[in-house]
Each structure stands twice: as C-alpha cells, then as structure tokens.
Write an enzyme that holds these catalytic residues in place. Structure first.
Site, short mmCIF file in Angstrom:
data_model
loop_
_atom_site.label_atom_id
_atom_site.label_comp_id
_atom_site.label_asym_id
_atom_site.label_seq_id
_atom_site.Cartn_x
_atom_site.Cartn_y
_atom_site.Cartn_z
N LYS A 291 9.13 -7.37 -1.73
CA LYS A 291 8.22 -6.24 -2.43
C LYS A 291 6.73 -6.69 -1.75
O LYS A 291 6.21 -7.67 -2.13
CB LYS A 291 8.16 -6.41 -3.85
CG LYS A 291 7.44 -5.19 -4.47
CD LYS A 291 6.87 -5.19 -5.71
CE LYS A 291 5.39 -5.90 -5.74
NZ LYS A 291 4.36 -5.13 -4.95
N GLU B 195 -12.21 -18.37 -8.31
CA GLU B 195 -11.72 -17.71 -6.78
C GLU B 195 -12.36 -16.24 -6.69
O GLU B 195 -12.25 -15.21 -7.44
CB GLU B 195 -10.16 -17.80 -6.61
CG GLU B 195 -9.95 -17.20 -5.34
CD GLU B 195 -8.58 -17.31 -5.03
OE1 GLU B 195 -7.64 -16.72 -6.13
OE2 GLU B 195 -8.34 -17.46 -4.18
N CYS C 274 -6.82 -17.22 0.68
CA CYS C 274 -6.64 -18.09 -0.75
C CYS C 274 -7.28 -19.71 -0.36
O CYS C 274 -7.56 -20.36 -1.31
CB CYS C 274 -5.08 -18.33 -1.18
SG CYS C 274 -3.96 -18.44 0.11
N GLU D 296 2.48 -19.65 -4.41
CA GLU D 296 1.43 -19.98 -3.35
C GLU D 296 0.51 -19.10 -4.17
O GLU D 296 0.28 -18.04 -3.91
CB GLU D 296 1.91 -19.53 -2.06
CG GLU D 296 0.78 -20.57 -1.08
CD GLU D 296 -0.22 -19.55 -0.60
OE1 GLU D 296 -1.33 -19.55 -1.33
OE2 GLU D 296 -0.11 -19.01 0.37
P1 ADP Z 1 -4.46 -9.72 -6.18
O1 ADP Z 1 -5.03 -10.14 -7.64
O2 ADP Z 1 -4.93 -10.47 -5.12
O3 ADP Z 1 -4.04 -8.44 -5.88
P2 ADP Z 1 -1.74 -10.07 -7.15
O4 ADP Z 1 -1.44 -11.66 -7.74
O5 ADP Z 1 -2.39 -9.04 -8.48
O6 ADP Z 1 -2.82 -10.23 -6.08
O7 ADP Z 1 -0.76 -9.50 -6.41
C1 ADP Z 1 0.01 -10.14 -5.84
C2 ADP Z 1 1.39 -9.43 -5.47
O8 ADP Z 1 1.90 -9.70 -6.75
C3 ADP Z 1 1.46 -8.08 -5.20
O9 ADP Z 1 2.75 -7.70 -4.51
C4 ADP Z 1 1.68 -7.46 -6.60
O10 ADP Z 1 1.98 -6.03 -6.55
C5 ADP Z 1 2.54 -8.49 -7.26
N1 ADP Z 1 2.38 -8.25 -8.89
C6 ADP Z 1 1.16 -8.10 -9.66
N2 ADP Z 1 1.57 -8.15 -11.00
C7 ADP Z 1 2.81 -8.45 -10.98
C8 ADP Z 1 3.70 -8.90 -12.03
N3 ADP Z 1 3.40 -8.63 -13.26
N4 ADP Z 1 4.78 -9.44 -11.88
C9 ADP Z 1 5.24 -9.33 -10.53
N5 ADP Z 1 4.63 -9.11 -9.39
C10 ADP Z 1 3.38 -8.78 -9.67
#
Ligand code: ADP
Length: 501
Positions: free
Chosen positions: A199, A405, A308, A274
């Site tokens: 995804k 961060e 990161c 990560e």
């Molecule tokens: P950022 O804060 O840098 O946008 P995220 O950690 O929110 O990074 O997102 C990284 C990935 O995790 C993306 O593919 C996002 O769609 C996915 N993501 C965000 N929330 C969830 C969740 N609750 N469960 C699984 N995947 C998630």
C-alpha cells in the site's frame, strides 16, 4: 521562482499515464476499487490535481490478500528455483533502469523532489536494491547443528535449519521516497519467496503503480505483487489487521507505527517498523569544515528535510560554532528552491499543504519559545508547498523543535563544550535512527560511534545509502533492519529439522 510545470517537459509516457484514472493491481490484473471510488493526487509544486487513482479500502485489501495468499500457498512463485526468482528481479531492475526518466518525472511531479535528484538517487538506488536482493535469492541458507541431547545419550541425530519465506506480507510505505521505499520493501520479500500486498502512501501513489506495470512486464506470476493505493486509516489499517497476512512491514511515523503494532495483535503477525528520527550531527573543532559545512547542510536539506534520518539536531563544538552556523546558513541561502521539474531546482516543495502547515507550525512554536532563525523561517511564494531552508539557534533542549521530528528543512544548531555533554544531548531523544560525527581524530570518531544510540552512524559523511548496508532504528525509531543481509531475517522463518539417524 517558477511555480508551474510546463507540459512539454513531461515525458510522453507520463502524460499518457496521467491522462486516465489509475487502477490497482490485484492478482496480475488492473482493477477498479470495489466501491468504484477514486482519489486525487496533487502536484505539490502547484497545488493542482495531478491525477486520479482507484481508492482501495477494506474489500480491495481483502481481495488482494486472497490473491497473495493463493499465490503463496498454491502458486508457482515459492516453487520457482531461487535462481529463477533472482532472474525475475533482475528483469525488473533492468526495466526500472530503462524507465529512469519516466520514474524520475513521476516522482518529481507527485512528491515534489527535484527530477535531477530522482534521476541519480531514487531510481538507480531502487534498481540496485532489486539486483542486490536478487543475489540473495540463491544464498538463503540454514545450518547443520551438532546435538548432544542429554536424555538420549546413545542416539545420533542429523539436525539442520531451513530458512523459509514468512508468507503473505503487507507492506505500508510513506511518501518521502515513494519508489525507493517500495523497492526496500519488495526486494527482500521477493528474494525470500514471499508474496505481497503493497500500500503506497495516499500522497504519492503514482510511481508504485508505474512500478506495478514494470512488475507485470518482468513476468512475476499473478498475485505475487499486489498494489492497493488508498488511505492509511482504511486501506492501511485493513492490511495491518488482516488475519491472513503473516507479516506487516511499515515505514512511517512513530504514531502510526503504534497503530500497526496494535492492529497486528489479532493474529500476532510479525511486524517490522522503520519509524521517525531526530538525528544528531556532531561537529568537532578538529573537523574538516570545507567538507563538513556542506555535509551538515545537505544532511538536513536533502529531500527538503523529509528524511526519517535527516540530521536535524546540529551540535557544534564552541570554538567553531559561529563559523559553522554562518556557513550552513550561507549554504541554505544558496539553495535554489523551485518546482522539482525545473532542472535548475535544488529543493522542491514539501509534499502537501498538510506537511507545509505542520512545518510552519513547528517554526511558529520554536519562535514563540525563543528560538531565532539565522536564515529562513517562512513559506516561499503563495502557491505550492514551499518552505525556506531554515537554521534555528538559541534553542533549549526541551523545545519541541529540538525534541520532535519536524520532517522539513529545519535544523536546530546547538553549541557544546565536551564529548560527554554532547553525547548526553545527542542520546537524549526518544528516537535512535541515525547520527553523524565530523572529526579528523579517528579514535574519537570510533569512540563516539560506539556511544551513539542509533541504527546508523556516519563519520565525515551523511545520507550514504547502499543496498548492502542495513538501515533501521534503536529506541522508538523502529524494529528490525532493512537492506543488507539483515533484511532477509524480516522475511524468513527458521525451521529446525531433527532426523534420528
Ligand atoms: P506521515 O505522517 O509522514 O504522513 P504516516 O505514518 O501517516 O506518515 O503514513 C505512512 C503510511 O502509513 C502511509 O502509507 C499511510 O497511508 C499509512 N497509514 C496511516 N495511518 C495508518 C493506519 N492507521 N494504519 C495503517 N496504515 C496507516
């Protein structure tokens, strides 16, 4: 500063790719989402819609997991010889290389990064990762183990271990290096014989979908790689929780990492993470500043600070503090900020308006708490999500800008007087992803490398990545190591076989 991207710059393949709504890849077929919904992806240099993408959610994830399950349990992939698996991966690497321009442009348009950087970093690193991991496919070995079972003293055994693929893997990736993160995840999973549901991040789904086309062309069996774009709270959450997924691999924020861990408890799937970082960069009086000043500047400003492992806490020994800070500020002022597709651009926009607001919010909080900007501190222009490369001084260790961060082009410069003090400050953080030391004293460099609590330590360099070099975090920066030999452990189970002889 130019703020528009002229269509004539865009490769014809990419113009075509963007002209229609992109579908998801399930079981080797490009399909609409079950709901029929699509979502928009935006060009961060302009704020305008770039393309439309099928919006995957729970049902699509379920279909993709079923396809991956079948491909793993009964399909040909796991039964291919390791050498044939490796050949498939090499074909993919060659296809990535021959589509460098298309992938670099998509990355630039969707993420904002300079196309010139994507051409020499993101795309070649992705191709290289597949080649490196393809080499491991034929070298995933167990051991023979001599036994001394105390309660069967007169019996002999032949005991050995097998390293087997963990099974169906859910992989959730972020937006900062969309193609490269897909490669980091897919490479070791494919080499070990797993099947995958990937995804991509909702902000940057396009290069993964283009990669999906190359995966089909490379001849991977149907269902081995499934790609479902969608939002984190729906598609991502469904993948992390799915009972037929054996392992989930995630790169993203520490906050979402915690959700992933919780979602994984249902079937106790394996988890690798990560996560975030707030990496310290230590510059000593005896450092070579001619290399060190541009080095520490690029440690934070590369990819607009959206790394990161960005060197966002700059600790400089007192004797050279002013010189280093003014040198880094000068570097920052000279960075040409503009649309990523402009070949003269050195720093593009942040990925989204949300990210721009987040970074500006951190700057605001720093200023309110008493930090000062030697340079930068504001957004650039009225359209697009640009933020000035920024150097902050007069910070305190407890400030949010020092502890949290920011994920933007903002560095906090802090003076220090001795090694013990700087080590204490460097390690005073919830994260432990990366760190760097700049010194001409090799003994000091090794001593400090050993004391820093982080998964990577660079000495007199920064952001050096190689498919062979493991990457991952101490503390709340994650679980497990990607790349290198270590990545294979994330995707294999060890089976102990004991034969009475
Ligand atoms: P950022 O804060 O840098 O946008 P995220 O950690 O929110 O990074 O997102 C990284 C990935 O995790 C993306 O593919 C996002 O769609 C996915 N993501 C965000 N929330 C969830 C969740 N609750 N469960 C699984 N995947 C998630």
């Amino acid at each position: 500063m130019k703020t528009t991207t002229t269509n004539s710059l865009v490769h014809q393949d990419i113009q075509q790719f963007l002209a229609s709504s992109r579908k998801m890849l399930i079981d080797g077929k490009w399909t609409e989402s079950a709901s029929g919904k699509t979502f928009q992806t935006v060009n961060p240099a302009t704020g305008k819609v770039l393309g439309h993408v099928a919006e995957g959610a729970q049902e699509d994830i379920h279909r993709a997991v079923q396809a991956a399950r079948q491909a793993f349990d009964t399909g040909p992939w796991r039964r291919l010889s390791p050498s044939d698996r490796g050949k498939c991966m090499w074909r993919l690497a060659d296809l990535i290389e021959s589509h460098t321009e298309q992938l670099a442009q998509l990355e630039s348009l969707d993420n904002g990064k300079p196309v010139t950087v994507a051409r020499v970093a993101d795309v070649p690193l992705a191709a290289d990762l597949f080649r490196y991991m393809a080499g491991w496919a034929t070298k995933i070995e167990g051991h023979t183990i001599p036994l001394s079972v105390p309660y069967t003293p007169n019996t002999r055994y032949l005991a050995y271990t097998l390293r087997e693929p963990v099974g169906v893997v859910g992989q959730i990736i972020p937006w900062n290096f969309p193609l490269l993160m897909a490669a980091w995840k897919l490479g070791p999973a494919l080499a070990t014989g797993c099947t995958i549901v990937l995804k991509p991040a909702e902000q940057t789904p396009l290069s993964a979908l283009f990669l999906g086309e190359l995966i089909c062309e490379a001849g991977f069996p149907d269902g081995v790689v499934n790609i479902v774009p969608g939002y984190g709270e729906t598609a991502g959450a469904a993948l992390a929780a799915h009972p037929h997924v054996d392992k989930v691999a995630f790169t993203g924020s520490t906050e979402v990492g915690r959700h992933i861990v919780q979602a994984a408890t249902g079937n106790l799937k394996k988890v690798s993470l990560e996560l975030g970082g707030k990496s310290p960069n230590l510059v000593f009086n005896d450092a070579n500043l001619e290399a060190g000043i541009p080095g520490v500047a690029s440690a934070i400003f590369f990819n607009h600070g959206q790394c990161c492992c960005a060197g966002s806490r700059l600790y400089v020994e007192k004797g050279i503090f002013d010189q280093v800070v003014s040198g880094v500020a000068e570097e920052a002022k000279n960075i040409k900020v503009g649309p990523g597709m402009d070949p003269t651009t050195q720093m593009g926009p942040l990925v989204s308006d949300e990210q721009q607001r987040r970074v500006l919010g951190y700057l605001e909080s720093g200023f309110t708490e008493g930090a000062e900007a030697v340079t930068g501190g504001h957004r650039v222009g009225e359209s697009g999500y640009f933020v000035e490369p920024t150097v902050l001084v007069n910070t305190q260790p407890t400030m949010k800008v020092v502890q949290e961060e920011i994920f933007g082009p903002v560095v906090c410069a802090v003076p220090f007087t001795d090694v013990e003090e700087v080590l204490q400050q460097a390690n005073d953080n919830i994260y432990g992803l990366a760190a760097a030391v700049w010194t001409e004293d090799i003994n000091k460099a090794h001593r400090i490398a050993a004391e820093l609590k982080s998964g990577s330590v660079w000495v007199n360099c920064y952001n050096i990545f190689d498919a062979a070099l493991p990457f991952g975090g101490y503390k709340q920066s994650g679980w497990g190591r990607e790349m290198g030999h270590d990545a294979l452990e994330l995707y294999t189970e060890v089976k102990a076989v004991c034969v009475k002889t």
